[in-house]
Design a protein around this motif. Structure first.
Motif, short mmCIF file in Angstrom:
data_model
loop_
_atom_site.label_atom_id
_atom_site.label_comp_id
_atom_site.label_asym_id
_atom_site.label_seq_id
_atom_site.Cartn_x
_atom_site.Cartn_y
_atom_site.Cartn_z
N GLU A 57 -78.27 18.60 -14.84
CA GLU A 57 -78.80 18.92 -16.16
C GLU A 57 -79.13 17.65 -16.93
OE1 GLU A 57 -77.67 21.96 -19.83
OE2 GLU A 57 -76.13 21.26 -18.45
N LYS A 58 -78.24 16.65 -16.89
CA LYS A 58 -78.52 15.37 -17.53
C LYS A 58 -79.40 14.53 -16.62
CE LYS A 58 -74.39 15.03 -20.40
NZ LYS A 58 -73.21 14.19 -20.74
N LYS B 104 -71.88 23.93 -12.80
CA LYS B 104 -72.74 23.72 -13.96
C LYS B 104 -74.20 23.77 -13.53
CE LYS B 104 -69.41 20.97 -16.53
NZ LYS B 104 -69.15 19.67 -17.19
N PRO B 105 -75.12 23.94 -14.47
CA PRO B 105 -76.53 24.00 -14.11
C PRO B 105 -76.97 22.77 -13.34
CG PRO B 105 -76.24 24.63 -16.40
CD PRO B 105 -74.91 24.15 -15.92
N GLY B 106 -77.63 22.99 -12.22
CA GLY B 106 -78.11 21.92 -11.37
C GLY B 106 -79.08 22.46 -10.37
#
Length: 316
Positions: free
Chosen positions: A141-142, A303-305
């Protein structure tokens, strides 16, 4: 000229000659040397000029490591095809691959093409290994966070001779489990005594590709958690469990699966792994390919990825 004047000139000449001879014969320590201080403000002017010269030289701007990694990633992105490129369709069976996108085929169609190319009339390689190549998007996400490359072993539903030599260390409490592990192909099998040997440095973790442990010996193994690090047995890679036979056979008969990032690249990785041979049925190859893809997706973070399983099927 009077006589008195002549006598005075001669006396003066004699005196000058005597002084010249004395100065020529004088020792070095009689020579007087003088040193004078620099002119006021000269030293400060030199220092000021040096400071101005240093400032004029271009300095590299300091940047934190995370930003440097981010720059490397953006300079090494995998090119994304646009819609115009994907819309290109060749008008003939024979065409230059550089000018058209790779065709999207099912496993059955890809295997049929490979069998045609590797038939007896052409390459005569119907026992060749079939590989699946996965292209993984490792971005999260980052923008400056990426998934770490992984290495695991996958137990395929349809076994085939892959020709891989594996070294495995098995740790279990009971002698019955140790015997079963040796029968299944373990390199070394033992109990607490092997843990003590590793603590003393008599047994090196680098000699083994995988360390397998049963759940009953896990409390004794916790002392080596810092030493083993990534080789510490866990459920995720199939190196920890109650059934030692299933653990050892799953690794010995399984296939190695490793995600590798190109040098200097963090945003994507490639997985190149065998799924069978050309003489296997299409259903078996497809089942093995699905097992590889489903196992790789286990490494997707909660987590979003991203972890896109885009794949090809080469044969060697």
């Amino acid at each position: 000229m009077s006589a008195s004047m002549k006598q005075g000139i001669v006396a003066l000449a004699q005196l000058s000659r005597l002084s010249f001879e004395l100065s020529r014969c004088a020792p070095p320590f009689c020579i007087q040397l003088r040193s004078y201080a620099a002119r006021k403000g000269k030293r400060e002017a030199i220092k000021k000029a040096k400071r101005a010269e240093i400032k004029s030289v271009e300095k590299k701007e300091w940047k934190p490591k995370r930003l440097l990694v981010k720059q490397q990633v953006f300079t090494a992105e995998r090119p994304t095809p646009d819609s115009d490129w994907l819309a290109r369709v060749p008008s003939d069976d024979v065409y230059l691959k550089a000018f058209y996108p790779a065709p999207i085929l099912s496993v059955a169609a890809a295997v049929a093409q490979q069998r045609e190319v590797n038939s007896v009339q052409m390459y005569n390689n119907l026992q060749g290994h079939v590989f699946i190549t996965l292209y993984l998007d490792m971005r999260m996400e980052k923008k400056n966070k990426f998934l770490e490359p992984f290495k695991t072993t996958v137990r395929l539903p349809h076994y085939f001779e892959h020709g891989e030599d594996k070294s495995v260390l098995v740790l279990c409490k009971t002698t019955a489990d140790q015997t079963k592990a040796r029968e299944c192909g373990a390199t070394i099998a033992g109990g607490v005594e092997l843990i003590k040997q590793m603590e003393k440095g008599q047994l090196d973790k680098g000699d083994f590709e995988l360390i397998i442990a049963t759940t009953d010996i896990l409390p004794d193994l916790m002392a080596l958690r810092g030493y083993l690090r990534r080789q510490f047995p866990n459920n995720r890679n199939g190196s920890l469990g109650p059934d030692v036979v299933q653990l050892v056979e799953g690794y010995i008969k399984g296939i190695k699966c490793e995600a590798l990032k190109p040098e200097g690249v963090h945003s994507y990785a490639n997985v190149d792994v065998k799924i069978g041979t050309l003489d296997m049925s299409v259903e078996q190859l497809e089942a093995n390919a699905k097992a590889i893809i489903s196992h790789v997706t286990l490494y997707k973070p909660a987590k979003p990825g991203k972890l896109s399983p885009n794949s090809t099927l080469p044969v060697t």
